[in-house]
Design a protein around this motif. Structure first.
Motif, PDB file in Angstrom:
ATOM      1  N   GLN A   1       0.839  -1.202   0.000  1.00  7.80           N
ATOM      2  CA  GLN A   1       0.000   0.000   0.000  1.00  7.80           C
ATOM      3  C   GLN A   1       0.874   1.252   0.000  1.00  7.80           C
ATOM      4  N   LEU A   2       1.974   1.212   0.735  1.00  5.15           N
ATOM      5  CA  LEU A   2       2.934   2.321   0.717  1.00  5.15           C
ATOM      6  C   LEU A   2       3.572   2.428  -0.660  1.00  5.15           C
ATOM      7  N   LYS A   3       3.873   1.286  -1.267  1.00  7.79           N
ATOM      8  CA  LYS A   3       4.474   1.275  -2.607  1.00  7.79           C
ATOM      9  C   LYS A   3       3.525   1.918  -3.621  1.00  7.79           C
ATOM     10  N   HIS A   4       2.252   1.549  -3.588  1.00  5.54           N
ATOM     11  CA  HIS A   4       1.269   2.152  -4.488  1.00  5.54           C
ATOM     12  C   HIS A   4       1.153   3.652  -4.237  1.00  5.54           C
ATOM     13  N   ALA A   5       1.129   4.045  -2.969  1.00  5.96           N
ATOM     14  CA  ALA A   5       0.962   5.453  -2.609  1.00  5.96           C
ATOM     15  C   ALA A   5       2.147   6.290  -3.065  1.00  5.96           C
ATOM     16  N   ASN A   6       3.351   5.747  -2.935  1.00  2.39           N
ATOM     17  CA  ASN A   6       4.552   6.470  -3.335  1.00  2.39           C
ATOM     18  C   ASN A   6       4.557   6.780  -4.823  1.00  2.39           C
ATOM     19  N   ALA A   7       3.885   5.945  -5.603  1.00  4.20           N
ATOM     20  CA  ALA A   7       3.807   6.175  -7.048  1.00  4.20           C
ATOM     21  C   ALA A   7       2.880   7.346  -7.373  1.00  4.20           C
ATOM     22  N   ILE A   8       2.032   7.715  -6.410  1.00  2.00           N
ATOM     23  CA  ILE A   8       1.104   8.833  -6.591  1.00  2.00           C
ATOM     24  C   ILE A   8       1.689  10.128  -6.042  1.00  2.00           C
ATOM     25  N   SER A   9       2.297  10.038  -4.861  1.00  2.00           N
ATOM     26  CA  SER A   9       2.920  11.202  -4.230  1.00  2.00           C
ATOM     27  C   SER A   9       3.947  10.703  -3.220  1.00  2.00           C
ATOM     28  N   PRO A  10       5.137  11.282  -3.174  1.00  2.00           N
ATOM     29  CA  PRO A  10       6.154  10.837  -2.212  1.00  2.00           C
ATOM     30  C   PRO A  10       5.604  10.887  -0.780  1.00  2.00           C
ATOM     31  N   ILE A  11       5.665   9.769  -0.101  1.00  3.12           N
ATOM     32  CA  ILE A  11       5.044   9.651   1.218  1.00  3.12           C
ATOM     33  C   ILE A  11       6.058   9.923   2.324  1.00  3.12           C
ATOM     34  N   ARG A  12       5.652  10.790   3.265  1.00  3.63           N
ATOM     35  CA  ARG A  12       6.463  11.025   4.463  1.00  3.63           C
ATOM     36  C   ARG A  12       5.853  10.354   5.687  1.00  3.63           C
ATOM     37  N   ASN A  13       4.521  10.369   5.790  1.00  5.12           N
ATOM     38  CA  ASN A  13       3.828   9.838   6.965  1.00  5.12           C
ATOM     39  C   ASN A  13       2.987   8.619   6.601  1.00  5.12           C
ATOM     40  N   VAL A  14       2.953   7.646   7.506  1.00 10.00           N
ATOM     41  CA  VAL A  14       2.073   6.488   7.367  1.00 10.00           C
ATOM     42  C   VAL A  14       1.215   6.396   8.616  1.00 10.00           C
ATOM     43  N   VAL A  15      -0.107   6.280   8.428  1.00 11.27           N
ATOM     44  CA  VAL A  15      -1.009   6.092   9.563  1.00 11.27           C
ATOM     45  C   VAL A  15      -1.804   4.801   9.351  1.00 11.27           C
ATOM     46  N   PHE A  16      -1.814   3.952  10.358  1.00  9.59           N
ATOM     47  CA  PHE A  16      -2.585   2.713  10.312  1.00  9.59           C
ATOM     48  C   PHE A  16      -3.988   3.002  10.825  1.00  9.59           C
ATOM     49  N   MET A  17      -4.794   3.620   9.979  1.00 11.02           N
ATOM     50  CA  MET A  17      -6.150   4.021  10.337  1.00 11.02           C
ATOM     51  C   MET A  17      -7.147   3.612   9.269  1.00 11.02           C
ATOM     52  N   GLY A  18      -6.756   2.656   8.421  1.00  9.62           N
ATOM     53  CA  GLY A  18      -7.652   2.158   7.398  1.00  9.62           C
ATOM     54  C   GLY A  18      -8.491   1.011   7.936  1.00  9.62           C
ATOM     55  N   MET A  19      -8.816   0.050   7.090  1.00 10.80           N
ATOM     56  CA  MET A  19      -9.649  -1.076   7.493  1.00 10.80           C
ATOM     57  C   MET A  19      -8.921  -1.977   8.493  1.00 10.80           C
ATOM     58  N   GLY A  20      -9.658  -2.419   9.519  1.00  9.43           N
ATOM     59  CA  GLY A  20      -9.105  -3.379  10.461  1.00  9.43           C
ATOM     60  C   GLY A  20      -8.560  -2.759  11.737  1.00  9.43           C
ATOM     61  N   GLU A  21      -8.341  -3.615  12.724  1.00  7.30           N
ATOM     62  CA  GLU A  21      -7.699  -3.249  13.989  1.00  7.30           C
ATOM     63  C   GLU A  21      -6.239  -3.690  13.900  1.00  7.30           C
ATOM     64  N   PRO A  22      -5.311  -2.744  13.719  1.00  4.82           N
ATOM     65  CA  PRO A  22      -3.902  -3.105  13.516  1.00  4.82           C
ATOM     66  C   PRO A  22      -3.326  -4.033  14.583  1.00  4.82           C
ATOM     67  N   LEU A  23      -3.702  -3.809  15.840  1.00  6.30           N
ATOM     68  CA  LEU A  23      -3.101  -4.596  16.913  1.00  6.30           C
ATOM     69  C   LEU A  23      -3.678  -6.007  17.016  1.00  6.30           C
TER      70      LEU A  23
END
Length: 319
Positions: free
Chosen positions: A156-178
């Protein structure tokens, strides 16, 4: 929509003859006996990060200096990408892009790229569905369908980087990360490794609705990343009505875990004492008000509504 079978943990449900693993899944490479600490392996990963359009056919394998057996294992068992963007929606202002990403077994998750002045943030998913059952969350109504592998999270980070250089990642999408701790941990470690994506740990935020044991484990394993806690209610009684998981994780224990994360990684004298006092007051029932999201990171503990807490936590560690 086709009714797809559930996964067994992070394993795709329908393993066809064409199934291969993600090259971004470090744990899976290790299971094949590959030493991921090798300089050549990390040179290979870095090249693939810096050349987003590279394929197995266009990759300069000789320049990677990979051991011949490692090269063979990679070619035979791994894909450059196991996920595909099947839909992209851009906001009218052009500052947000929502991606619908299809996994190898046909399940789909959402990833969101948010552009800010001078940097971009990606909001990643960690599971297909979620078992926490929060009343306000559409994903919670699905129940848990399966975990994402570490590779599927990193992609997902790889796909995002192709759209815009990513500095921040937040685990706030689908699912409970922990609830997918192992794979989230592997993914975060991959993202912050200086030989790979080289993100600052303070620009990574893991959000949770509250899994106390895993919150404390995250503090021990990845203490320099931000921890965001979604409270959504000012006290235990109100929280029980909208967050079923609150029955197993009392708000006082959640506040203790947040307090531990702050003190463990900043020291009470080094951190913001007013922020630490706020957490303790909330834990002890001395604060009443609307639901909040507590974002705790090295030197930071902020409250805000919704996903912006992750952005605030990540920015608080910048510099």
């Amino acid at each position: 929509m086709v009714d797809l079978p559930k996964r067994k943990k992070d394993r795709p449900a329908n393993l066809s003859s064409g199934f291969k693993y993600s090259i971004w899944d470090e744990g899976q490479l290790q299971e094949f006996g590959i030493n991921t600490r090798l300089k050549s392996v990390n040179t290979f990963w870095k090249y693939c990060i810096n050349h987003p359009d590279v394929t197995w056919d266009t990759l300069p394998w000789l320049k990677m200096n990979l051991p011949r057996d490692v090269e063979t294992i990679i070619k035979d068992n791994f894909h450059m990408l196991t996920t595909t963007i099947v839909q992209r929606e851009d906001s009218k202002r052009g500052d947000t892009t929502k991606l619908l990403i299809e996994l190898q077994d046909g399940h789909r998750v959402e990833t969101v790229v948010m552009r800010h002045k001078g940097h971009s943030t990606v909001c990643v998913s960690s599971q297909i569905g979620c078992k926490m059952g929060c009343k306000f969350c559409a994903t919670g109504t699905l129940g848990i369908i399966g975990d994402l592998s570490a590779g599927e999270i990193v992609e997902q980070l790889k796909h995002a980087n192709a759209i815009s250089p990513i500095r921040n990642v937040v685990f706030m999408g689908m699912g409970e990360p922990l609830n997918n701790y192992k794979n989230v941990k592997y993914a975060v470690q991959f993202m912050i490794d200086n030989r790979r994506f080289s993100l600052s740990p303070r620009h990574v935020t893991v959000s949770t609705v509250g899994v106390v044991s895993a919150m404390r484990k995250l503090t021990e394993d990845l203490g320099n990343v931000n921890l965001a806690l979604s409270l959504h209610a000012p006290n235990q009684n109100v929280r029980l009505k909208i967050v079923p998981a609150a029955a197993a994780h009392h708000i006082t224990k959640l506040m203790d875990a947040v307090d531990y994360h702050i003190v463990k990684n900043t020291g009470e004298g080094m951190g913001n004492s007013e922020e630490i006092d706020f957490v303790r007051d909330l834990r002890d029932g001395n604060i009443d008000g609307l639901g909040a999201e507590i974002a705790a990171g090295p030197g930071s503990c902020s409250t805000s509504a919704g996903a912006s807490a992750g952005e605030e936590a990540a920015d608080a560690g910048a510099g």
